[in-house]
Design a protein around this motif. Structure first.
Motif, PDB file in Angstrom:
ATOM      1  N   THR A 117       0.835  -1.196   0.000  1.00  0.00           N
ATOM      2  CA  THR A 117       0.000   0.000   0.000  1.00  0.00           C
ATOM      3  C   THR A 117       0.871   1.248   0.000  1.00  0.00           C
ATOM      4  O   THR A 117       2.050   1.219   0.360  1.00  0.00           O
ATOM      5  CB  THR A 117      -0.954   0.020   1.202  1.00  0.00           C
ATOM      6  OG1 THR A 117      -0.192  -0.118   2.411  1.00  0.00           O
ATOM      7  CG2 THR A 117      -1.978  -1.107   1.102  1.00  0.00           C
ATOM      8  N   LEU A 118       0.255   2.356  -0.397  1.00  0.00           N
ATOM      9  CA  LEU A 118       0.958   3.624  -0.559  1.00  0.00           C
ATOM     10  C   LEU A 118       0.526   4.566   0.550  1.00  0.00           C
ATOM     11  O   LEU A 118      -0.669   4.689   0.837  1.00  0.00           O
ATOM     12  CB  LEU A 118       0.628   4.211  -1.933  1.00  0.00           C
ATOM     13  CG  LEU A 118       1.302   5.501  -2.402  1.00  0.00           C
ATOM     14  CD1 LEU A 118       1.300   5.540  -3.939  1.00  0.00           C
ATOM     15  CD2 LEU A 118       0.612   6.757  -1.876  1.00  0.00           C
ATOM     16  N   VAL A 119       1.505   5.232   1.161  1.00  0.00           N
ATOM     17  CA  VAL A 119       1.220   6.243   2.170  1.00  0.00           C
ATOM     18  C   VAL A 119       1.757   7.585   1.691  1.00  0.00           C
ATOM     19  O   VAL A 119       2.748   7.658   0.959  1.00  0.00           O
ATOM     20  CB  VAL A 119       1.817   5.887   3.546  1.00  0.00           C
ATOM     21  CG1 VAL A 119       1.064   4.733   4.186  1.00  0.00           C
ATOM     22  CG2 VAL A 119       3.298   5.577   3.447  1.00  0.00           C
ATOM     23  N   VAL A 120       1.078   8.650   2.120  1.00  0.00           N
ATOM     24  CA  VAL A 120       1.474  10.008   1.736  1.00  0.00           C
ATOM     25  C   VAL A 120       1.199  10.936   2.906  1.00  0.00           C
ATOM     26  O   VAL A 120       0.223  10.754   3.644  1.00  0.00           O
ATOM     27  CB  VAL A 120       0.721  10.470   0.467  1.00  0.00           C
ATOM     28  CG1 VAL A 120      -0.782  10.484   0.681  1.00  0.00           C
ATOM     29  CG2 VAL A 120       1.197  11.861   0.017  1.00  0.00           C
ATOM     30  N   GLY A 121       2.072  11.923   3.095  1.00  0.00           N
ATOM     31  CA  GLY A 121       1.890  12.901   4.154  1.00  0.00           C
ATOM     32  C   GLY A 121       1.247  14.166   3.627  1.00  0.00           C
ATOM     33  O   GLY A 121       1.620  14.672   2.567  1.00  0.00           O
ATOM     34  N   MET A 122       0.258  14.685   4.365  1.00  0.00           N
ATOM     35  CA  MET A 122      -0.427  15.925   4.021  1.00  0.00           C
ATOM     36  C   MET A 122      -0.320  16.891   5.189  1.00  0.00           C
ATOM     37  O   MET A 122      -0.624  16.528   6.331  1.00  0.00           O
ATOM     38  CB  MET A 122      -1.902  15.655   3.690  1.00  0.00           C
ATOM     39  CG  MET A 122      -2.727  16.900   3.429  1.00  0.00           C
ATOM     40  SD  MET A 122      -2.147  17.801   1.967  1.00  0.00           S
ATOM     41  CE  MET A 122      -3.013  19.360   2.149  1.00  0.00           C
ATOM     42  N   GLY A 123       0.092  18.128   4.908  1.00  0.00           N
ATOM     43  CA  GLY A 123       0.223  19.137   5.945  1.00  0.00           C
ATOM     44  C   GLY A 123      -1.116  19.710   6.380  1.00  0.00           C
ATOM     45  O   GLY A 123      -2.168  19.420   5.801  1.00  0.00           O
ATOM     46  N   ILE A 154      -3.521   4.383   0.978  1.00  0.00           N
ATOM     47  CA  ILE A 154      -4.403   3.882  -0.063  1.00  0.00           C
ATOM     48  C   ILE A 154      -3.733   2.706  -0.766  1.00  0.00           C
ATOM     49  O   ILE A 154      -2.521   2.499  -0.634  1.00  0.00           O
ATOM     50  CB  ILE A 154      -4.743   4.971  -1.113  1.00  0.00           C
ATOM     51  CG1 ILE A 154      -3.459   5.518  -1.749  1.00  0.00           C
ATOM     52  CG2 ILE A 154      -5.576   6.083  -0.503  1.00  0.00           C
ATOM     53  CD1 ILE A 154      -3.702   6.497  -2.914  1.00  0.00           C
ATOM     54  N   HIS A 155      -4.526   1.946  -1.514  1.00  0.00           N
ATOM     55  CA  HIS A 155      -3.956   0.996  -2.457  1.00  0.00           C
ATOM     56  C   HIS A 155      -3.368   1.775  -3.630  1.00  0.00           C
ATOM     57  O   HIS A 155      -3.696   2.939  -3.867  1.00  0.00           O
ATOM     58  CB  HIS A 155      -5.014   0.017  -2.952  1.00  0.00           C
ATOM     59  CG  HIS A 155      -5.414  -0.999  -1.944  1.00  0.00           C
ATOM     60  ND1 HIS A 155      -4.552  -1.980  -1.484  1.00  0.00           N
ATOM     61  CD2 HIS A 155      -6.606  -1.210  -1.304  1.00  0.00           C
ATOM     62  CE1 HIS A 155      -5.176  -2.738  -0.603  1.00  0.00           C
ATOM     63  NE2 HIS A 155      -6.420  -2.304  -0.474  1.00  0.00           N
ATOM     64  N   ARG A 156      -2.528   1.125  -4.421  1.00  0.00           N
ATOM     65  CA  ARG A 156      -1.828   1.824  -5.491  1.00  0.00           C
ATOM     66  C   ARG A 156      -2.737   2.175  -6.668  1.00  0.00           C
ATOM     67  O   ARG A 156      -2.328   2.891  -7.575  1.00  0.00           O
ATOM     68  CB  ARG A 156      -0.615   1.009  -5.967  1.00  0.00           C
ATOM     69  CG  ARG A 156       0.368   0.732  -4.828  1.00  0.00           C
ATOM     70  CD  ARG A 156       1.746   0.345  -5.305  1.00  0.00           C
ATOM     71  NE  ARG A 156       1.795  -0.766  -6.202  1.00  0.00           N
ATOM     72  CZ  ARG A 156       1.852  -2.038  -5.855  1.00  0.00           C
ATOM     73  NH1 ARG A 156       1.779  -2.383  -4.571  1.00  0.00           N
ATOM     74  NH2 ARG A 156       1.951  -2.988  -6.769  1.00  0.00           N
ATOM     75  N   ASP A 157      -3.980   1.690  -6.649  1.00  0.00           N
ATOM     76  CA  ASP A 157      -4.960   2.116  -7.653  1.00  0.00           C
ATOM     77  C   ASP A 157      -5.947   3.131  -7.079  1.00  0.00           C
ATOM     78  O   ASP A 157      -6.911   3.519  -7.746  1.00  0.00           O
ATOM     79  CB  ASP A 157      -5.716   0.914  -8.215  1.00  0.00           C
ATOM     80  CG  ASP A 157      -6.468   0.125  -7.151  1.00  0.00           C
ATOM     81  OD1 ASP A 157      -6.481   0.555  -5.969  1.00  0.00           O
ATOM     82  OD2 ASP A 157      -7.040  -0.932  -7.490  1.00  0.00           O
ATOM     83  N   GLY A 158      -5.726   3.558  -5.834  1.00  0.00           N
ATOM     84  CA  GLY A 158      -6.571   4.572  -5.217  1.00  0.00           C
ATOM     85  C   GLY A 158      -7.629   4.038  -4.279  1.00  0.00           C
ATOM     86  O   GLY A 158      -8.261   4.828  -3.554  1.00  0.00           O
ATOM     87  N   ARG A 159      -7.878   2.734  -4.261  1.00  0.00           N
ATOM     88  CA  ARG A 159      -8.878   2.178  -3.352  1.00  0.00           C
ATOM     89  C   ARG A 159      -8.421   2.337  -1.894  1.00  0.00           C
ATOM     90  O   ARG A 159      -7.231   2.380  -1.608  1.00  0.00           O
ATOM     91  CB  ARG A 159      -9.122   0.706  -3.655  1.00  0.00           C
ATOM     92  CG  ARG A 159      -9.805   0.426  -4.980  1.00  0.00           C
ATOM     93  CD  ARG A 159      -9.925  -1.073  -5.231  1.00  0.00           C
ATOM     94  NE  ARG A 159      -8.612  -1.725  -5.319  1.00  0.00           N
ATOM     95  CZ  ARG A 159      -8.184  -2.664  -4.470  1.00  0.00           C
ATOM     96  NH1 ARG A 159      -8.975  -3.063  -3.459  1.00  0.00           N
ATOM     97  NH2 ARG A 159      -6.994  -3.206  -4.628  1.00  0.00           N
TER      98      ARG A 159
END
Length: 375
Positions: A160-166, A188-193
């Protein structure tokens, strides 16, 4: 482009903790002439991709005599980017199956100054251009101004993909509110789910005003995310205000406190909160006051620098350095301050497949630097 060697046999003594051992290293310029480079990725064929904050994705390749060179033409197909203030093109990350599918991910500011988001797209790179860039995450709601967008990505061990948001730097308490992506680490999953095991999925599906993508909350402005498989741990760093920069280990569902807890004060000197800890708030593994302004981060386990193995490397803008943070069983040890002799703001640090460290300098005339053993 020509290499510019700088032999650094001994670090400036005043920049090091007392017990730190100076390493014997040299720093070479790989390429220069980049406009605020932000992120670096290593392609399987030995080339590199580098993002420039104004919205360009560039290729570093080898010329006929084997020297690294910056391809003159940026990669086509990059989606429109809002480039203003802190906003722009941020991270580039390869899919685990990139060698077979050519898929990569970009994070960037999307929209207008008055209404903007952090957006993640998935696209296929054929070596020359991007094809079918498809949004897989657009943070909600839209915010005004162009501060505190985070933007770093990482892949967890489950793919899965993680991202940081300020937090957007408008209403700080949004970082604690679960109806918004602001001030959060998202997964999220790598397709956006949305993964079924995200910590707030049931509440979101139950009709609460909760964003199901949230992994953790209470963040001010995450600047780096690194998953260390041997620890089974996701680490992040984030900007405080005037002091209170943090290194955190991310636990699903955890609250990291901003703005109820911080070790820093506001830029005016005013107190943000009287609390540096609070029941239910996960404290940082370490914090930096005065601020070093952490930016990128990587895990080093390479062979070129045996003494540096099992360490997090944290690049710093204000301190113009890279902090080596040795980790023992997930606990930070005594830090070493590196590369201050360069006198440059460092935007990112990456561990290369060759065992070297790579640095990006934060400048309108930015460089990619390679750190290798001096001997």
């Amino acid at each position: 482009m020509r290499l510019k060697p700088l032999l650094c046999r001994f670090l400036i003594a005043c920049a090091l903790p007392a017990s730190a051992q100076a390493a014997d290293y040299r720093v070479d310029t790989v390429v220069d002439g980049l406009e605020f480079p932000w992120s670096l990725a290593f392609l399987p064929d030995g080339r590199m991709l580098v993002t420039e904050r104004p919205g360009r994705l560039r290729v570093i390749e080898r010329n006929a005599d084997g020297r690294p060179t910056l391809r003159a033409t940026p990669i086509a197909g990059v989606p429109p980017v809002l480039a203003s203030g802190q906003a722009g093109l941020f991270d580039v990350m390869l899919d685990p199956d990139f060698a077979d599918n050519g898929v990569l991910y970009l994070s960037f500011a999307h929209g207008t100054f008055e209404a903007n988001h952090l957006r993640i797209v998935r696209a296929r790179f054929d070596g020359e251009r991007l094809h079918e860039p498809t949004p897989i995450l657009t943070t909600r709601p839209a915010k005004s101004h162009t501060q505190h967008l985070g933007g770093r990505m990482a892949l967890l061990g489950d793919g899965t993909l993680v991202v940081g948001m300020g937090d957007g730097n408008l209403d700080r308490t949004d970082a604690l509110r679960l109806h918004t992506h602001l001030g959060k680490i998202l997964r999220i999953h790598r397709d956006g789910r949305v993964p079924d095991d995200n910590p707030f999925v049931d509440r979101a599906h139950g009709g609460d005003a909760v964003r199901a993508e949230i992994l953790s909350y209470g963040h001010r402005n995450p600047q780096a995310l690194v998953y260390v498989a041997t620890h089974g741990a996701l680490y992040s760093n984030e900007h405080g205000a005037r002091g209170g920069d943090e290194l955190n280990r991310i636990t699903p569902g955890a609250n990291y406190g901003w703005p109820i807890t911080t070790h820093g004060v506001d830029y005016t000197g005013a107190r943000i909160t009287p609390y540096s800890e609070w029941p239910g708030v996960t404290p940082p593994l370490t914090q930096w006051t005065p601020s070093i302004a952490p930016s990128g981060m990587c895990w080093y386990d390479g062979t070129l620098f045996p003494a540096w193995r099992h360490s997090l490397f944290v690049s710093a803008l204000a301190e113009k350095s890279v902090r080596r943070v040795p980790m023992q069983s997930g606990v930070p040890g005594e830090q070493e301050v590196l590369f201050r002799e360069l006198g440059e703001r460092i935007r990112d640090v990456r561990a290369g497949p060759d065992g070297a460290l790579y640095l990006l300098t934060d400048s309108a005339e930015g460089r990619v630097l390679r750190v290798s053993p001096g001997s």
